[in-house]
Each structure stands twice: as structure tokens, then as C-alpha cells.
Design a protein around this motif. Structure first.
Motif, PDB file in Angstrom:
ATOM      1  N   GLU A  15      45.142  39.393  39.616  1.00 48.70           N
ATOM      2  CA  GLU A  15      44.688  38.457  38.572  1.00 48.70           C
ATOM      3  C   GLU A  15      44.291  37.133  39.209  1.00 48.70           C
ATOM      4  N   LYS A  16      45.163  36.667  40.139  1.00 50.35           N
ATOM      5  CA  LYS A  16      44.880  35.388  40.817  1.00 50.35           C
ATOM      6  C   LYS A  16      43.579  35.488  41.599  1.00 50.35           C
ATOM      7  N   ALA A  17      43.418  36.595  42.306  1.00 48.84           N
ATOM      8  CA  ALA A  17      42.223  36.786  43.136  1.00 48.84           C
ATOM      9  C   ALA A  17      40.970  36.757  42.271  1.00 48.84           C
ATOM     10  N   TYR A  18      41.014  37.495  41.147  1.00 54.10           N
ATOM     11  CA  TYR A  18      39.830  37.542  40.277  1.00 54.10           C
ATOM     12  C   TYR A  18      39.537  36.172  39.690  1.00 54.10           C
ATOM     13  N   THR A  19      40.591  35.470  39.280  1.00 53.01           N
ATOM     14  CA  THR A  19      40.386  34.144  38.684  1.00 53.01           C
ATOM     15  C   THR A  19      39.710  33.218  39.678  1.00 53.01           C
ATOM     16  N   SER A  20      40.169  33.261  40.937  1.00 53.65           N
ATOM     17  CA  SER A  20      39.562  32.349  41.910  1.00 53.65           C
ATOM     18  C   SER A  20      38.125  32.749  42.219  1.00 53.65           C
ATOM     19  N   LEU A  21      37.853  34.072  42.219  1.00 53.01           N
ATOM     20  CA  LEU A  21      36.472  34.508  42.439  1.00 53.01           C
ATOM     21  C   LEU A  21      35.590  34.041  41.299  1.00 53.01           C
ATOM     22  N   LEU A  22      36.151  34.056  40.075  1.00 49.48           N
ATOM     23  CA  LEU A  22      35.368  33.646  38.918  1.00 49.48           C
ATOM     24  C   LEU A  22      35.100  32.148  38.915  1.00 49.48           C
ATOM     25  N   GLU A  23      35.983  31.386  39.570  1.00 53.27           N
ATOM     26  CA  GLU A  23      35.791  29.935  39.609  1.00 53.27           C
ATOM     27  C   GLU A  23      34.458  29.595  40.248  1.00 53.27           C
ATOM     28  N   ASP A  24      34.138  30.361  41.318  1.00 52.17           N
ATOM     29  CA  ASP A  24      32.882  30.068  42.010  1.00 52.17           C
ATOM     30  C   ASP A  24      31.697  30.682  41.312  1.00 52.17           C
ATOM     31  N   ASN A  25      31.953  31.738  40.586  1.00 53.38           N
ATOM     32  CA  ASN A  25      30.837  32.400  39.918  1.00 53.38           C
ATOM     33  C   ASN A  25      31.306  32.893  38.554  1.00 53.38           C
ATOM     34  N   ALA A  26      31.241  32.001  37.560  1.00 49.68           N
ATOM     35  CA  ALA A  26      31.824  32.310  36.259  1.00 49.68           C
ATOM     36  C   ALA A  26      31.102  33.431  35.537  1.00 49.68           C
ATOM     37  N   LEU A  27      29.875  33.721  35.938  1.00 54.01           N
ATOM     38  CA  LEU A  27      29.116  34.722  35.197  1.00 54.01           C
ATOM     39  C   LEU A  27      29.084  36.066  35.910  1.00 54.01           C
ATOM     40  N   ASP A  28      30.055  36.311  36.758  1.00 51.61           N
ATOM     41  CA  ASP A  28      30.078  37.600  37.443  1.00 51.61           C
ATOM     42  C   ASP A  28      30.602  38.673  36.504  1.00 51.61           C
ATOM     43  N   GLN A  29      29.685  39.560  36.102  1.00 49.76           N
ATOM     44  CA  GLN A  29      30.050  40.560  35.099  1.00 49.76           C
ATOM     45  C   GLN A  29      31.076  41.537  35.618  1.00 49.76           C
ATOM     46  N   VAL A  30      30.890  41.965  36.884  1.00 54.71           N
ATOM     47  CA  VAL A  30      31.786  42.996  37.410  1.00 54.71           C
ATOM     48  C   VAL A  30      33.227  42.502  37.428  1.00 54.71           C
ATOM     49  N   ILE A  31      33.418  41.260  37.839  1.00 53.70           N
ATOM     50  CA  ILE A  31      34.785  40.736  37.909  1.00 53.70           C
ATOM     51  C   ILE A  31      35.372  40.579  36.518  1.00 53.70           C
ATOM     52  N   SER A  32      34.556  40.105  35.571  1.00 55.65           N
ATOM     53  CA  SER A  32      35.062  39.985  34.205  1.00 55.65           C
ATOM     54  C   SER A  32      35.507  41.347  33.700  1.00 55.65           C
ATOM     55  N   MET A  33      34.728  42.377  34.048  1.00 52.39           N
ATOM     56  CA  MET A  33      35.066  43.728  33.632  1.00 52.39           C
ATOM     57  C   MET A  33      36.362  44.199  34.277  1.00 52.39           C
ATOM     58  N   ARG A  34      36.573  43.817  35.546  1.00 46.82           N
ATOM     59  CA  ARG A  34      37.801  44.240  36.234  1.00 46.82           C
ATOM     60  C   ARG A  34      39.013  43.686  35.499  1.00 46.82           C
ATOM     61  N   LYS A  35      38.884  42.476  34.976  1.00 46.38           N
ATOM     62  CA  LYS A  35      40.027  41.884  34.269  1.00 46.38           C
ATOM     63  C   LYS A  35      40.340  42.705  33.016  1.00 46.38           C
ATOM     64  N   VAL A  36      39.287  43.171  32.353  1.00 48.42           N
ATOM     65  CA  VAL A  36      39.497  44.024  31.176  1.00 48.42           C
ATOM     66  C   VAL A  36      40.157  45.328  31.609  1.00 48.42           C
ATOM     67  N   ALA A  37      39.638  45.908  32.704  1.00 49.45           N
ATOM     68  CA  ALA A  37      40.174  47.182  33.177  1.00 49.45           C
ATOM     69  C   ALA A  37      41.652  47.040  33.540  1.00 49.45           C
ATOM     70  N   MET A  38      41.997  45.896  34.154  1.00 50.86           N
ATOM     71  CA  MET A  38      43.401  45.667  34.532  1.00 50.86           C
ATOM     72  C   MET A  38      44.279  45.609  33.305  1.00 50.86           C
ATOM     73  N   ALA A  39      43.809  44.879  32.292  1.00 49.60           N
ATOM     74  CA  ALA A  39      44.607  44.779  31.069  1.00 49.60           C
ATOM     75  C   ALA A  39      44.855  46.169  30.504  1.00 49.60           C
ATOM     76  N   LYS A  40      43.796  46.986  30.521  1.00 52.43           N
ATOM     77  CA  LYS A  40      43.919  48.336  29.988  1.00 52.43           C
ATOM     78  C   LYS A  40      44.906  49.146  30.818  1.00 52.43           C
ATOM     79  N   ALA A  41      44.803  49.025  32.140  1.00 54.59           N
ATOM     80  CA  ALA A  41      45.663  49.821  33.023  1.00 54.59           C
ATOM     81  C   ALA A  41      47.125  49.429  32.874  1.00 54.59           C
ATOM     82  N   ARG A  42      47.358  48.148  32.555  1.00 51.77           N
ATOM     83  CA  ARG A  42      48.734  47.703  32.385  1.00 51.77           C
ATOM     84  C   ARG A  42      49.277  48.058  31.016  1.00 51.77           C
ATOM     85  N   GLY A  43      48.419  48.618  30.173  1.00 49.21           N
ATOM     86  CA  GLY A  43      48.883  48.978  28.843  1.00 49.21           C
ATOM     87  C   GLY A  43      48.745  47.837  27.861  1.00 49.21           C
ATOM     88  N   ASP A  44      48.123  46.730  28.302  1.00 47.90           N
ATOM     89  CA  ASP A  44      47.937  45.595  27.403  1.00 47.90           C
ATOM     90  C   ASP A  44      46.615  45.798  26.665  1.00 47.90           C
TER      91      ASP A  44
END
Lengths: 298, 204
Positions: A118-147
Motif C-alpha cells: 500500500e505504501k509503495a503504491y501510494t508513493s508511486l501515485l504521488e509522482d503520477n496521480a493518474l496512473d491507471q494501473v496502480i490505481s487498479m492494483r489498489k482495488v485488486a489489493m482491497a479485493k484480495a484482502r477481502g475488503d
């Protein structure tokens, strides 16, 4: 979504590669192009290519694309060591690369180190807020964690920005379906039909959801969308044909046969099903007949 | 007996293996299936199973209705009825019986009050190779008087057993030969009606 020609092309290549007939790079490229999830095969054949120094150098600059593809496949198959090796190679070639940074974060994900990922993705997004793939990974992580509710929340926020991402709308619809939030799923399919009105799968999915929600109006609308699916597929969609029959039966049940419903279309659908089964699956024709009879009697 | 309160459930090897192979064929999504059999005294014999769906549309009514009508029609001629439901969750560590599974279970329960819901236990599937256990790798749920599905604890004499004690050994064998590739489910049939959801050639 994959077209029928693409699907047969894929199957042909897959058979060829699996039986030692070569064509691994073509297969891997097709899988990449169609964005399919064939991780065990990609890992197997991709690794064979990478471990052969002659074949590897023949790829030229595509070598790095292959490393990335194999790394992701390895993560999917939980072969974390293989993934780590591939990522190391890429790190050496492309130091400070955001794309490699993404892979590193995905490795954390695969290990289950959610907070670090989560930390890694957040920092990557800081430099590039419109990165679709990373935003999607955050969704995928939430799903994988059962959230799941978190995933829905993130996905909705994502779609506010990237509302043309059809895959995301489909993913959201499917999440809603898994929670039986049918009205919300229907909304997603409505967006998809608006955006891609000639894709029959959206019409079909919408019809199926409306039927599931139920109620006379929804059944009548579902019937219309089953009909449009049939039109868009030249009458070749078995699910839509069955759907018409189900709708007619359900509407008749609800109105106790009192309304002047168009029965002609369901007769045509039933006849089309019978014709298809006689031709393709003759041992199931009598079973189809009984099923249709049950629906008409209901 | 008006509910599944004290019933024992015995699942035949082929029915059992088919369901697990189906789940393995679609590792990245939820799958479900229908259980067929009959009641013999206080035992529900699950003699057959039909794998149903593997797409995200598991929660949709139309394909389910078609499948149930067709399957019921086919097996009633063999004196078998739908006696339960099988579900495998999408995620590995998800051992909860979700609402879709409960609802489908409820529907089946209306027609067969001793019905069972079986949920694939992924941890047990993963541990199968190392732990020589004859117990089925599924959790058993029955509906008690509170009208909700409750898990039956597998302590002491288990209420869910496989008919053949070596079922897990045969299952492991099939897994190592990638037998799951051959499984056809109702979803496959609806996409291509030449595919046989009866899987008649599977165990020959």
C-alpha cells in the motif's frame, strides 16, 4: 473481451506451444495483447524462452517486455523466487523506473505484505496521480484482502476520473453481483451499453440482471435486451434464446396470462434452440423439449 | 424428520471428485455445483454432481433456473433428485458461506428439506498432499430450525463422509494428471452446446 477469431487463434497457438511445436513468442504476445490470464502457461513457456540465451537475444528489446510478463505470471503462480529474479534483471537494466517500481510493489502484494505494498503504491501515485494501473492494483489489493466494500469505494472513485474504462465498469458490476447488489450492477451495465451499444455481452448481462431483480417491468425490459442480444449476435446466443423463454414464462406467471404478451418471439426462440440442439447436441434435444414444456406450463 | 438436523451425508467418489476438479479448473473465480441423490433412511446419499458455473454471473437467476430445470428433469428419470449445493469461494482464505450460496441453498431446501450445502475448504485442499486424510475437503452446512445455514462441526464421527475411503487418493491422482482440464460445466454448455455438462466420458 475476446472475439471468436482471436479465441480460436489463441487455442491453436496454445496447442502448438504445449505440444512442442514452437511459436512460444507469438503465443505470449497474443496473451499480452488480449490481456488474458494464463499465468501457468506464460510462466512455463516464458521461462523456457528466457533461460535460452540464444532465443533471449533474438528477442532484442522485447526481452524486457518478456521479463515483465513472466514476472507477473510468476507472482500469479506464487513462484516468488522466479519473480524476484526477473525483477532484479529489470532493476539492473532500468534503475529508478516507475514501471519496475510497480512490479516491486506487486511482489509485496503477492507476499501478502499488504501495508508495505500500500505504501509503495501510494508513493508511486504521488509522482503520477493518474496512473491507471496502480490505481487498479489498489482495488485488486482491497479485493484480495477481502475488503470488498473498500474495493467498491476505490473503484467508484477510480471511475469518477477514468469513466471510459470499460473493464473497470465490468469489474465493478461483477463485484456488485457477488454481493447481490443487483440494482447497482444494473447501473454499471447501463453505462456500458451507453458507451458500447453494439457489444452484445453488455445487453445480455443487463437482461440477466433485470430478470434476477424481477418484477413485471424489469422482466419486460429484460426480454427486450435479450432480443437485442439475439439481434446483435445473429441469433447465435444460446443464453439469450433461453432468456426469452424464461421471460415469457415469468411474465405469464405474474400476469396470470392476462396481458397480450408477444408470444411469437418466444416461439421463435424455442424453435431456434430446438434447431440448434438437433444439429449440435442431439442427445439433449428431448431434455430441451421437456424444459421448454415446463417453462410454458409454469 | 423435517430438517437436516441429524442426517448423515455420504458422497460418492465421482460426485466428490468432479466438484473439486471443477474448482481447480477455475482457480481464479468462484464456482458452484448441484448435488444429486436420494434419501435412504437417515442418510442422504449424494450419488452425482453437476458443476454449474464459474463466471462472475454465479449470482444471476436465468442461467441457474435453466440449469436446475434441465438437471432435475434429467435425473428424475433415474430416481434422483437435487439434494444439495456445492460452492467454492473466489479467494483462498475465504471460508465464509456467502449470501449467493445461502440463497441458492434456501431454494433447494424448499424442495428437499434434508438438503446440504458443501463449501470447499481451500486450506484442506492445499494440505491434501501432505496430510493423508480420508475426510472430504469440504465443510458441511445444514439448515437447522433457525432457518439459517449452520456449519456442522467435523469432530468425532463426521456427518459428511465419502462413500469410498480412498476418494482423496484418487483425487490426488487426478490432480497430478491435470484431469481438471476435462471438466465441462453448465456455463461451458451455454457458451457452446456441444459441450456435455454430464461429463459422461470423464471417468471412463
Amino acid at each position: 473481451m475476446v472475439s471468436k477469431t482471436e479465441e480460436s487463434q489463441l487455442r491453436q497457438l496454445e496447442n502448438q506451444v504445449e505440444n512442442g511445436g514452437g511459436g512460444a513468442w507469438e503465443y505470449l504476445s497474443l496473451v499480452r495483447k488480449l490481456k488474458l490470464r494464463r499465468s501457468d502457461k506464460v510462466l512455463n513457456h516464458g521461462l523456457t524462452l528466457l533461460n535460452d540465451p540464444k532465443k533471449r537475444s533474438a528477442l532484442g528489446p522485447d526481452e524486457w517486455t518478456l521479463y515483465e510478463q513472466v514476472a507477473i505470471a510468476a507472482l500469479d503462480c506464487q513462484c516468488l523466487d522466479v519473480a524476484k529474479d526477473c525483477i532484479k534483471v529489470l532493476q539492473k537494466k532500468f534503475p529508478d523506473s516507475k514501471r519496475v517500481g510497480r512490479l516491486e510493489a506487486m511482489l509485496l502484494e503477492a507476499k501478502g505484505s499488504w501495508a508495505e505494498a500500500e505504501k509503495a503504491y501510494t508513493s508511486l501515485l504521488e509522482d503520477n496521480a493518474l496512473d491507471q494501473v496502480i490505481s487498479m492494483r489498489k482495488v485488486a489489493m482491497a479485493k484480495a484482502r477481502g475488503d470488498i466494500l473498500g474495493a467498491i469505494d476505490s473503484l467508484n472513485k477510480y471511475l469518477e476520473i477514468f469513466m471510459a474504462d470499460h473493464d473497470a465498469w465490468r469489474e465493478l458490476a461483477e463485484i456488485y453481483l457477488s454481493l447481490q447488489m443487483y440494482k447497482q450492477a444494473a447501473f454499471c451495465y447501463e453505462e456500458l451499453i451507453l458507451a458500447q451499444p453494439t457489444i452484445p455481452l453488455h445487453h445480455l448481462a443487463y437482461a440477466e440482471v433485470l430478470y434476477t431483480i424481477g418484477g413485471l417491468e424489469n422482466l419486460q425490459t429484460a426480454k427486450k435486451y435479450y432480443a437485442s442480444t439475439i439481434e446483435l449476435t445473429g441469433g447465435k446466443n444460446t443464453r439469450a434464446l433461453y432468456g426469452i423463454c424464461l421471460c415469457t414464462s415469468a411474465i405469464a406467471q405474474l400476469t396470470k396470462g392476462k396481458n397480450n404478451e408477444d408470444k411469437e418471439i418466444s416461439r421463435l426462440a424455442a424453435a431456434s434452440l430446438e434447431k440448434d440442439y438437433k444439429q449440435i447436441s442431439p442427445d439433449k434435444v428431448s431434455l430441451l423439449g421437456s424444459a421448454l414444456k415446463i417453462m410454458k406450463l409454469q | 424428520m423435517s430438517n437436516g438436523g441429524d442426517c448423515k451425508y455420504v458422497i460418492h467418489q465421482n460426485a466428490y471428485i468432479k466438484l473439486v476438479l471443477h474448482a481447480l479448473n477455475h482457480k481464479t473465480s468462484a464456482v458452484n455445483g448441484v448435488l444429486l441423490g436420494r434419501l435412504s433412511g437417515e442418510v442422504v446419499e449424494i450419488t452425482e454432481s453437476v458443476p454449474l458455473f464459474h463466471t462472475s454471473q454465479i449470482g444471476l437467476l436465468p442461467p441457474l433456473e435453466i440449469a436446475l430445470i434441465t438437471i432435475e428433469e434429467y435425473y428424475s428419470s433415474q430416481g434422483l433428485s437435487i439434494v444439495g449445493y456445492f460452492h467454492a469461494n473466489e479467494r483462498f482464505d475465504d471460508l465464509e458461506l456467502g449470501s449467493v450460496a445461502r440463497n441458492i441453498g434456501d431454494h433447494i431446501h424448499r424442495y428437499f428439506p434434508q438438503s446440504a450445502v458443501l463449501l470447499l475448504d481451500n486450506r484442506k485442499l492445499g494440505a491434501l498432499r501432505n496430510k493423508k486424510d480420508a475426510a472430504p475437503i469440504m465443510q458441511l452446512y445444514t439448515r437447522d430450525s433457525s432457518k439459517s445455514w449452520k456449519q456442522v462441526e467435523s469432530t468425532g464421527t463426521s456427518r459428511l463422509t465419502t462413500k469410498e475411503p480412498s476418494a482423496n487418493i484418487v483425487l490426488l491422482d487426478f490432480i497430478s494428471s491435470n484431469k481438471w482440464n476435462e471438466i465441462v460445466d453448465f456455463d461451458d454448455h451455454l457458451d457452446d452446446i456441444s459441450k456435455d455438462w454430464l461429463n459422461s466420458g470423464l471417468f471412463k
